[in-house]
Design an enzyme around this catalytic site. Sequence first.
Site, PDB file in Angstrom:
ATOM      1  N   ASN A 208       0.841  -1.200   0.000  1.00  0.00           N
ATOM      2  CA  ASN A 208       0.000   0.000   0.000  1.00  0.00           C
ATOM      3  C   ASN A 208       0.874   1.247   0.000  1.00  0.00           C
ATOM      4  O   ASN A 208       2.096   1.148   0.015  1.00  0.00           O
ATOM      5  CB  ASN A 208      -0.966  -0.024   1.189  1.00  0.00           C
ATOM      6  CG  ASN A 208      -0.209  -0.109   2.502  1.00  0.00           C
ATOM      7  OD1 ASN A 208       0.562   0.773   2.849  1.00  0.00           O
ATOM      8  ND2 ASN A 208      -0.408  -1.209   3.223  1.00  0.00           N
ATOM      9  N   ASP A 277      -4.498  -6.152   5.265  1.00  0.00           N
ATOM     10  CA  ASP A 277      -5.579  -6.917   5.890  1.00  0.00           C
ATOM     11  C   ASP A 277      -5.717  -8.307   5.259  1.00  0.00           C
ATOM     12  O   ASP A 277      -6.223  -9.232   5.872  1.00  0.00           O
ATOM     13  CB  ASP A 277      -6.905  -6.171   5.766  1.00  0.00           C
ATOM     14  CG  ASP A 277      -6.950  -4.964   6.698  1.00  0.00           C
ATOM     15  OD1 ASP A 277      -6.356  -5.044   7.794  1.00  0.00           O
ATOM     16  OD2 ASP A 277      -7.538  -3.935   6.319  1.00  0.00           O
TER      17      ASP A 277
HETATM   18  N1  CTP Z   1      -3.745  -3.128  12.161  1.00  0.00           N
HETATM   19  C1  CTP Z   1      -2.909  -4.141  12.583  1.00  0.00           C
HETATM   20  N2  CTP Z   1      -2.898  -5.351  11.920  1.00  0.00           N
HETATM   21  C2  CTP Z   1      -3.701  -5.560  10.853  1.00  0.00           C
HETATM   22  C3  CTP Z   1      -4.553  -4.525  10.428  1.00  0.00           C
HETATM   23  C4  CTP Z   1      -4.550  -3.330  11.089  1.00  0.00           C
HETATM   24  O1  CTP Z   1      -2.166  -3.957  13.553  1.00  0.00           O
HETATM   25  N3  CTP Z   1      -3.653  -6.729  10.233  1.00  0.00           N
HETATM   26  C5  CTP Z   1      -3.783  -1.853  12.923  1.00  0.00           C
HETATM   27  C6  CTP Z   1      -3.212  -0.658  12.210  1.00  0.00           C
HETATM   28  O2  CTP Z   1      -1.846  -0.485  12.522  1.00  0.00           O
HETATM   29  C7  CTP Z   1      -4.047   0.485  12.794  1.00  0.00           C
HETATM   30  C8  CTP Z   1      -5.372  -0.140  13.084  1.00  0.00           C
HETATM   31  O3  CTP Z   1      -5.135  -1.540  13.132  1.00  0.00           O
HETATM   32  O4  CTP Z   1      -3.525   0.931  14.032  1.00  0.00           O
HETATM   33  C9  CTP Z   1      -6.452   0.190  12.085  1.00  0.00           C
HETATM   34  O5  CTP Z   1      -6.330  -0.540  10.961  1.00  0.00           O
HETATM   35  P1  CTP Z   1      -7.499  -0.716   9.849  1.00  0.00           P
HETATM   36  O6  CTP Z   1      -6.980  -1.663   8.851  1.00  0.00           O
HETATM   37  O7  CTP Z   1      -7.924   0.611   9.369  1.00  0.00           O
HETATM   38  O8  CTP Z   1      -8.673  -1.293  10.723  1.00  0.00           O
HETATM   39  P2  CTP Z   1      -9.616  -2.485  10.515  1.00  0.00           P
HETATM   40  O9  CTP Z   1     -10.122  -2.813  11.861  1.00  0.00           O
HETATM   41  O10 CTP Z   1      -8.920  -3.556   9.750  1.00  0.00           O
HETATM   42  O11 CTP Z   1     -10.847  -1.880   9.694  1.00  0.00           O
HETATM   43  P3  CTP Z   1     -11.085  -1.653   8.124  1.00  0.00           P
HETATM   44  O12 CTP Z   1      -9.880  -2.175   7.403  1.00  0.00           O
HETATM   45  O13 CTP Z   1     -12.298  -2.416   7.875  1.00  0.00           O
HETATM   46  O14 CTP Z   1     -11.236  -0.183   7.996  1.00  0.00           O
END
Ligand code: CTP
Length: 405
Positions: A208, A277
């Site tokens: 990303n 993710d």
């Molecule tokens: N994060 C993490 N590990 C992952 C995904 C996210 O530690 N596999 C952490 C990021 O560092 C950040 C927070 O989670 O501090 C938010 O990440 P985000 O991807 O925006 O949140 P999600 O809960 O996955 O929600 P969405 O992707 O649906 O917005």
Amino acid sequence: MQGKRILLGVTGGIAAYKSAELVRRLRERGADVQVVMTAAAREFVGPLTFQALSGRPVRTDLWDSAAESAMGHIELARWADAVLVAPATADFLARLAQGRADDLLATLCLASAAPIAVAPAMNRLMWANAATVANIERLRARGVQVLGPAEGAQACGEFGEGRMLEPTELAEQLDALLPAAGPLRGRRVLITAGPTRERIDPVRFISNRSSGKMGFAVAQAAREAGAEVVLVSGPVALPTPPGVRRVDVESAEAMYAAVEAEVNGTDIFISTAAVADYRPAHPSGQKIKKTSERLQLEMERTVDVLASVAARPNRPFVVGFAAETESVEHNARAKLLRKNLDMIAANEVSHTKGFDCEDNHLIVLWREARRDLGAGPKIALARELVQLIATSYAEARDVPGTVSA
Ligand code: CTP
């Protein structure tokens, strides 16, 4: 630097004459300076110069029984709050990278638990040589801070990278390496930063646009606030902030493993990384060939590093980040509750905002409160955020059971 004990190693380069001024700059800042010279350094400058400027007899020899009986080399290694080798020649860097103990200075570096900084000084071709590049990489990976070198005219008549930084700049940078008396003094802060890369095949990956700038700014701010900082970073093109220990990783899985290895004893965990993710469910062992018109990649969920830390029984104070393209505050607050965080910093991201730029706009939310830090340079926002974290952490610690430390 008031009262800080600096062991200044001087090795055999022409820049050694500048180290005499460096002693003065360090002492002006209140540091106590013990100079150690290698045999080659003494070919350039006499020990008496350094003795006069530092107010301490210069140490030169591992086998000097009189000096050893006054303060043995192990004692001297323990005495130092920081070790600075300036100038550091290509030869000394090679010996340090190998972990040799073939003279007093190299032995002291091996025996000291204090942070070590080196200020390389050499001809530009020696600096660019693959052997030196590899040595520097090894030293950086081991947490040695490399200060400089600068670019400019060289004593050998050439022009290029390899000049030692000026004494004033070296003193400033060393100052930043030493633990400050800020609100996070004595606290261990673990930070994740940057993107992750998820392998598709041996030559391709999914990633990303995260540059790591916000996370590196938070690491710098936490260090300035006096914390011991460990920064677990995905692939980025950024220098490590002074005094910060960095662990490099590639994938979400590797980031999780690194965080698991470092989290014990952590007081505050700050998750700024843009962790993937999803990752390819079946990465190919061989390069994928373009044999069909369409290619479908099956993806699977990665582990949520932040949520896993927040779910630990003896968890640290946990701060998340939320990068949102819409309903920023609403989505961020939902994440705060869902992942059971102590605090979340939300920012809006788009093609022009948030990712890979110098400025940001942060809104910080915690259980019952909200603070809009406004827009500004990432380092300024990071400093404000760290102050908020420090205050909130201190309050949480006063409520038994809220955080572990
Ligand atoms: N994060 C993490 N590990 C992952 C995904 C996210 O530690 N596999 C952490 C990021 O560092 C950040 C927070 O989670 O501090 C938010 O990440 P985000 O991807 O925006 O949140 P999600 O809960 O996955 O929600 P969405 O992707 O649906 O917005």
